[in-house]
Write a protein that holds these residues in place. Structure first.
Motif, PDB file in Angstrom:
ATOM      1  N   PRO A  73       0.673  -1.462  -0.635  1.00 36.47           N
ATOM      2  CA  PRO A  73      -0.018  -0.328  -0.174  1.00 36.47           C
ATOM      3  C   PRO A  73       0.697   1.158  -0.132  1.00 36.47           C
ATOM      4  O   PRO A  73       1.778   1.211   0.645  1.00 36.47           O
ATOM      5  CB  PRO A  73      -1.107   0.077   1.007  1.00 36.47           C
ATOM      6  N   LEU A  74       0.442   2.797  -1.138  1.00 35.96           N
ATOM      7  CA  LEU A  74       1.019   3.428  -1.202  1.00 35.96           C
ATOM      8  C   LEU A  74       0.215   4.682  -0.401  1.00 35.96           C
ATOM      9  O   LEU A  74      -0.792   5.069  -0.294  1.00 35.96           O
ATOM     10  CB  LEU A  74       0.893   3.518  -2.675  1.00 35.96           C
ATOM     11  N   GLY A  75       1.251   5.522   0.820  1.00 37.19           N
ATOM     12  CA  GLY A  75       0.359   6.689   1.076  1.00 37.19           C
ATOM     13  C   GLY A  75       0.926   7.895   0.293  1.00 37.19           C
ATOM     14  O   GLY A  75       1.766   7.468  -0.130  1.00 37.19           O
ATOM     15  N   VAL A  76       0.026   8.416   0.107  1.00 36.41           N
ATOM     16  CA  VAL A  76      -0.041   9.624  -0.262  1.00 36.41           C
ATOM     17  C   VAL A  76      -0.524  10.634   0.425  1.00 36.41           C
ATOM     18  O   VAL A  76      -1.248  10.827   1.637  1.00 36.41           O
ATOM     19  CB  VAL A  76      -1.156   9.476  -1.424  1.00 36.41           C
ATOM     20  N   GLU A  77      -0.739  12.081  -0.204  1.00 30.41           N
ATOM     21  CA  GLU A  77      -1.513  13.337  -0.144  1.00 30.41           C
ATOM     22  C   GLU A  77      -2.202  12.829   0.168  1.00 30.41           C
ATOM     23  O   GLU A  77      -3.206  13.185  -0.686  1.00 30.41           O
ATOM     24  CB  GLU A  77      -0.376  14.362  -0.099  1.00 30.41           C
ATOM     25  N   GLU A  78      -3.518  13.645   1.062  1.00 31.59           N
ATOM     26  CA  GLU A  78      -4.675  14.292   1.200  1.00 31.59           C
ATOM     27  C   GLU A  78      -5.194  14.254  -0.130  1.00 31.59           C
ATOM     28  O   GLU A  78      -6.392  14.431  -1.020  1.00 31.59           O
ATOM     29  CB  GLU A  78      -5.415  13.841   2.618  1.00 31.59           C
ATOM     30  N   TYR A  79      -4.713  15.527  -0.566  1.00 28.66           N
ATOM     31  CA  TYR A  79      -5.034  16.184  -2.000  1.00 28.66           C
ATOM     32  C   TYR A  79      -4.051  15.576  -2.429  1.00 28.66           C
ATOM     33  O   TYR A  79      -2.849  16.132  -2.668  1.00 28.66           O
ATOM     34  CB  TYR A  79      -4.985  17.730  -1.640  1.00 28.66           C
ATOM     35  N   GLY A  80      -3.967  15.317  -3.864  1.00 30.88           N
ATOM     36  CA  GLY A  80      -2.634  15.471  -4.576  1.00 30.88           C
ATOM     37  C   GLY A  80      -4.191  15.564  -6.306  1.00 30.88           C
ATOM     38  O   GLY A  80      -5.323  16.121  -6.669  1.00 30.88           O
TER      39      GLY A  80
ATOM     40  N   GLU B 135       5.159   2.348   0.458  1.00 27.92           N
ATOM     41  CA  GLU B 135       6.316   2.938  -0.007  1.00 27.92           C
ATOM     42  C   GLU B 135       4.985   4.399   0.138  1.00 27.92           C
ATOM     43  O   GLU B 135       4.007   4.197   0.862  1.00 27.92           O
ATOM     44  CB  GLU B 135       5.826   3.141  -1.512  1.00 27.92           C
ATOM     45  N   VAL B 136       5.800   5.949   0.051  1.00 26.07           N
ATOM     46  CA  VAL B 136       4.769   6.728   0.190  1.00 26.07           C
ATOM     47  C   VAL B 136       5.191   8.354  -0.817  1.00 26.07           C
ATOM     48  O   VAL B 136       6.496   8.087  -1.698  1.00 26.07           O
ATOM     49  CB  VAL B 136       4.643   7.633   1.374  1.00 26.07           C
TER      50      VAL B 136
ATOM     51  N   PRO C 164      13.031  -2.746   5.917  1.00 28.47           N
ATOM     52  CA  PRO C 164      13.570  -3.062   4.119  1.00 28.47           C
ATOM     53  C   PRO C 164      12.487  -2.436   3.012  1.00 28.47           C
ATOM     54  O   PRO C 164      11.486  -3.351   3.886  1.00 28.47           O
ATOM     55  CB  PRO C 164      14.407  -4.500   4.794  1.00 28.47           C
ATOM     56  N   GLY C 165      13.031  -2.055   2.388  1.00 29.77           N
ATOM     57  CA  GLY C 165      11.940  -2.529   1.473  1.00 29.77           C
ATOM     58  C   GLY C 165      11.361  -0.892   1.337  1.00 29.77           C
ATOM     59  O   GLY C 165      10.395  -0.712   0.542  1.00 29.77           O
ATOM     60  N   ARG C 166      10.906  -0.149   2.281  1.00 31.01           N
ATOM     61  CA  ARG C 166      10.328   1.109   2.222  1.00 31.01           C
ATOM     62  C   ARG C 166      10.388   2.543   1.274  1.00 31.01           C
ATOM     63  O   ARG C 166      12.077   2.246   1.503  1.00 31.01           O
ATOM     64  CB  ARG C 166      10.388   1.547   4.162  1.00 31.01           C
ATOM     65  N   LEU C 167       9.759   2.647   0.996  1.00 33.62           N
ATOM     66  CA  LEU C 167      10.981   3.871   0.010  1.00 33.62           C
ATOM     67  C   LEU C 167       9.459   5.040  -0.025  1.00 33.62           C
ATOM     68  O   LEU C 167       8.168   4.771   0.087  1.00 33.62           O
ATOM     69  CB  LEU C 167      10.325   3.247  -1.290  1.00 33.62           C
ATOM     70  N   VAL C 168       9.989   5.957  -0.026  1.00 32.16           N
ATOM     71  CA  VAL C 168      10.116   7.242  -0.608  1.00 32.16           C
ATOM     72  C   VAL C 168       9.576   7.764  -2.358  1.00 32.16           C
ATOM     73  O   VAL C 168      10.590   7.274  -2.929  1.00 32.16           O
ATOM     74  CB  VAL C 168      10.437   8.640   0.175  1.00 32.16           C
ATOM     75  N   LEU C 169       8.263   7.764  -2.572  1.00 29.63           N
ATOM     76  CA  LEU C 169       8.054   8.582  -4.610  1.00 29.63           C
ATOM     77  C   LEU C 169       8.603  10.146  -4.313  1.00 29.63           C
ATOM     78  O   LEU C 169       7.399  10.606  -3.461  1.00 29.63           O
ATOM     79  CB  LEU C 169       7.355   7.843  -5.107  1.00 29.63           C
TER      80      LEU C 169
END
Lengths: 474, 474
Positions: B201-208, B246-247, B277-282
């Motif tokens: 699952p990907l964290g995203v900003e609540e506005y995008g 990821e975020v 391990p494996g966590r990433l920021v996009l």
């Protein structure tokens, strides 16, 4: 015109990102930030620094502060300042820190000594000057909105040029509203099948490009191989395959075996499609412009534009690096394809679309094709001459067309010929590489030769190497 | 001052805004747009039309195209032309003759009168001449293999130029081997998520951007909205979301609300990624070059190149029509991304890649960006001045950056403002359009204004129309 500011705008140097601490003397902070940028390679040797006033404005500093910091670093040997050339990073400012040396890219395998793989035009023949002239004319004449978000169907200039060209040169019956521009044949197939515009099962020729099957199988489309005989794909068999909904054909020049689809088989394909609602023929016209012994056979699409999806590209005629192709669709498929591709152009370069439109309408495309036909024909003639001389027992199948030829080998000799090719550094594929995994007809031995691939200077040596890998006369 | 400019623009009649469809010949499109404007009363009888050259400049057309369209409408009786009085709408403009209308292309919705949608650079500012010069230099200097099948990672010339540029201008730490060229941000996300290189699952900003969610949801990726406060996205909350892998962040300039990510939140994002391990920021650095009040904040990627995937493109800086972007990847992701994208370049125009490489290394890109910063800054200043004068109760949120601004509206007024916008022909989106469907924080009312979109000549009238749709002071 849109660009007249370029000349009047202040001539500034490089854009530069520097973090200054909030506290402390500005000049020292800037000097240290510049040293750090040089040290860690963000400012590489030889790069020109921005003029004082630009950097001062960027950082909210007095111009003299920047001038002083530059002078300090010139004095320290980090930078050099020369009249008329601005301030630059000194050539030996700092050795790159260990580990910062750019690494080579990931393994790009070295090509074979003699490149005879099919599928590539002669890269050295790209018409650079004529293409540049078309680009120049097209970009200067384009309306401003050409540089905004494009329309997913493709530029109207290109679709108009293609409708005219395809009608004239390939017998395609269309108007611009039924053309959708795409990034090549594979992209077209993805739009149709990954996008579920079509769902298969799809009849395919029992020999074809494995990449096409990869795309189809990734989209979970069932493919059903059609046998090929001396009249081409057995489209008359389609009647007996009730599950099949669409059929993918290479009517002008079967890929790779090289025959044109016989008129009876062309009719049979279209009749089959007319036999039930929703049936379609997909026409892969990958090299239809290149026929050397006679006029190219017109597109099958001309027989029934409502039952045939026509696909073409510049990958063989100009360069696969352009990523530019087109689909000519039955009217009712235009909207579904656009719904998948996107209303906005997300894939195909608009400048390239405009350039190709101008290249076609200005006559450059026709001239280039004429020239390449002569060139490829000569290449093919060289191949047949070398074979006649050195391996008269090896036949070439198919018509004089396209960028490749198939050499028929005695049964059971393909594998050893491929081993010999690897040994002699000859890059090519065996005919079996192109065979559908579920094909039922007896397999044939052969080699597929891309005679357009090597540069002119390397071609004779490649042909000579080819003769050394062929099986001896029986 | 901004106000008198608006008024003087209106007095001269320069605010005749015609939206031409993307389809078809320009003259026919313009003629039909003029007929429509006469028919629906936007051009009432007796009104004088703008001189050829003004309308031509507004619409990015050749002057002759406008002259021809006027002449056609005079011949049809819609307009009259008299010496010394210019071209005017005929007093009894004829009803349209049946069958004279050009066949409309497939559903291209007519644009709004005043285009203030976010997301587009000023299409009229594309640096045609400088770009052409770069293309010419690049194509003439390119080795022959540039016109063969390209490598899926992208041309080495472009990756080298980007590594230098991104390091210098955006603080990105990379070498060319970690860059993969792609067709824009959306293509990058497709490679990562449709290709299952990453799985969320990907964290995203609540506005995008809703389009990004569309791409992610089509790839069946779960997205988890992160609240945004005055310090930006609440990356410190990531610790409490154990499922998130990821975020996706817009650290330089939150899209669309406009704040930069606070240094604490930048650290929190990188610390979170390092925590398992494996966590990433996009990092979506969609407009990082455009900051007007100070130096742009450097890329988050610089904090930890092994934990951040950096994505950028020329869609805001040059043109979305180029379909050209890049990913800077942690080393171990390069091969998986190439495995999905393909070893051969199937997507991005090689001539455009070569042109951009030359445009960057030759300094043209820096010059263009500096020019556009001045231009967009002036646009933003005009917007704030008009609001201060006519709607001082409406605040602008976020920093002076990018190509858009958010106007905060009193609670409960967004919907009526959007209705008014539709009525007055103002194209823009409400803030709620960009809100994640699962966002939990209280929703805010606002309008997102793309101040780069209209041509220069149309901007004052668009701002004037904007003031008319804003809610009155409380």
């Amino acid at each position: 015109m849109a660009d007249s500011w370029v000349n009047s705008a202040e001539r500034t140097g490089a854009d530069l990102h520097l973090e200054l601490p909030a506290e402390g003397p500005r000049r020292a902070a800037l000097a240290e930030a510049l040293r750090a940028a040089v040290r860690d390679g963000r400012l590489p040797p030889g790069v020109r620094l921005p003029p004082y006033r630009s950097l001062a404005a960027d950082l909210g500093l007095a111009r003299n502060t920047v001038a002083d910091a530059y002078a300090e670093l010139v004095a320290e040997g980090w930078l050099t300042a020369r009249q008329g050339s601005g301030t630059r990073v000194a050539e030996r400012a700092a050795a790159p820190a260990p580990g910062r040396r750019p690494k080579p890219g990931p393994a790009v395998p070295a090509g074979p000594l003699h490149a005879l793989q099919q599928g590539q035009p002669d890269a050295g023949s790209f018409p650079r000057t004529a293409w540049l002239a078309a680009t120049r004319k097209a970009l200067l004449a384009a309306p401003n909105d050409a540089f905004g978000p494009g329309h997913g169907q493709g530029r109207p200039e290109l679709r108009a040029a293609l409708a005219e060209y395809l009608g004239r040169a390939r017998g395609v019956r269309t108007d611009p509203s039924r053309i959708v521009v795409c990034a090549g044949f594979g992209h077209g197939m993805r739009l149709l099948y990954e996008g579920r515009v079509l769902r298969g099962p799809l009849g395919v020729e029992e020999y074809g490009l494995p990449y096409h099957l990869d795309v189809l199988h990734a989209a979970k489309v069932t493919t059903v191989p059609l046998p090929i005989d001396e009249r081409g794909a057995r489209t008359d068999d389609l009647r007996e395959l009730p599950a099949v909904r669409e059929v993918l054909l290479t009517p002008a020049h079967q890929f790779p075996t090289g025959g044109p689809l016989h008129p009876d088989r062309r009719s049979a394909a279209v009749d089959w499609a007319r036999g039930a609602p929703g049936r379609l023929v997909l026409e892969d016209d990958y090299d239809g412009e290149f026929r050397y012994d006679r006029q190219p056979v017109g597109a099958l699409q001309g027989l029934d534009p409502d039952r045939v999806v026509y696909l073409g590209s510049v990958s063989k005629s100009l360069s696969p690096g352009l990523r530019l192709g087109w689909m000519v669709l039955p009217e009712e498929l235009v909207e579904p394809v656009l719904a998948v591709k996107g209303r906005r152009e997300l894939w195909v370069s608009v400048p390239d679309q405009l350039s190709l439109a101008e290249f076609i309408t200005g006559g450059g495309y026709d001239r280039h094709l004429r020239k390449m036909r002569q060139r490829y024909r000569a290449r093919r003639d060289q191949l047949t001459a070398v074979l006649a001389e050195h391996a008269p027992h090896i036949g070439i199948t198919g018509v004089a067309a396209g960028l490749h030829a198939v050499l028929r080998l005695p049964p059971g000799t393909e594998r050893s010929a491929l081993k010999a090719a690897a040994w002699h550094g000859v890059g090519l594929d065996g005919l079996s590489f192109f065979r559908h995994p579920a094909a039922t007809a007896p397999s044939a031995d052969g080699l597929v030769i891309g005679y357009a691939t090597p540069p002119d200077s390397a071609y004779p040596a490649a042909l000579s190497a080819l003769t050394r890998i062929l099986p001896p006369p029986p």
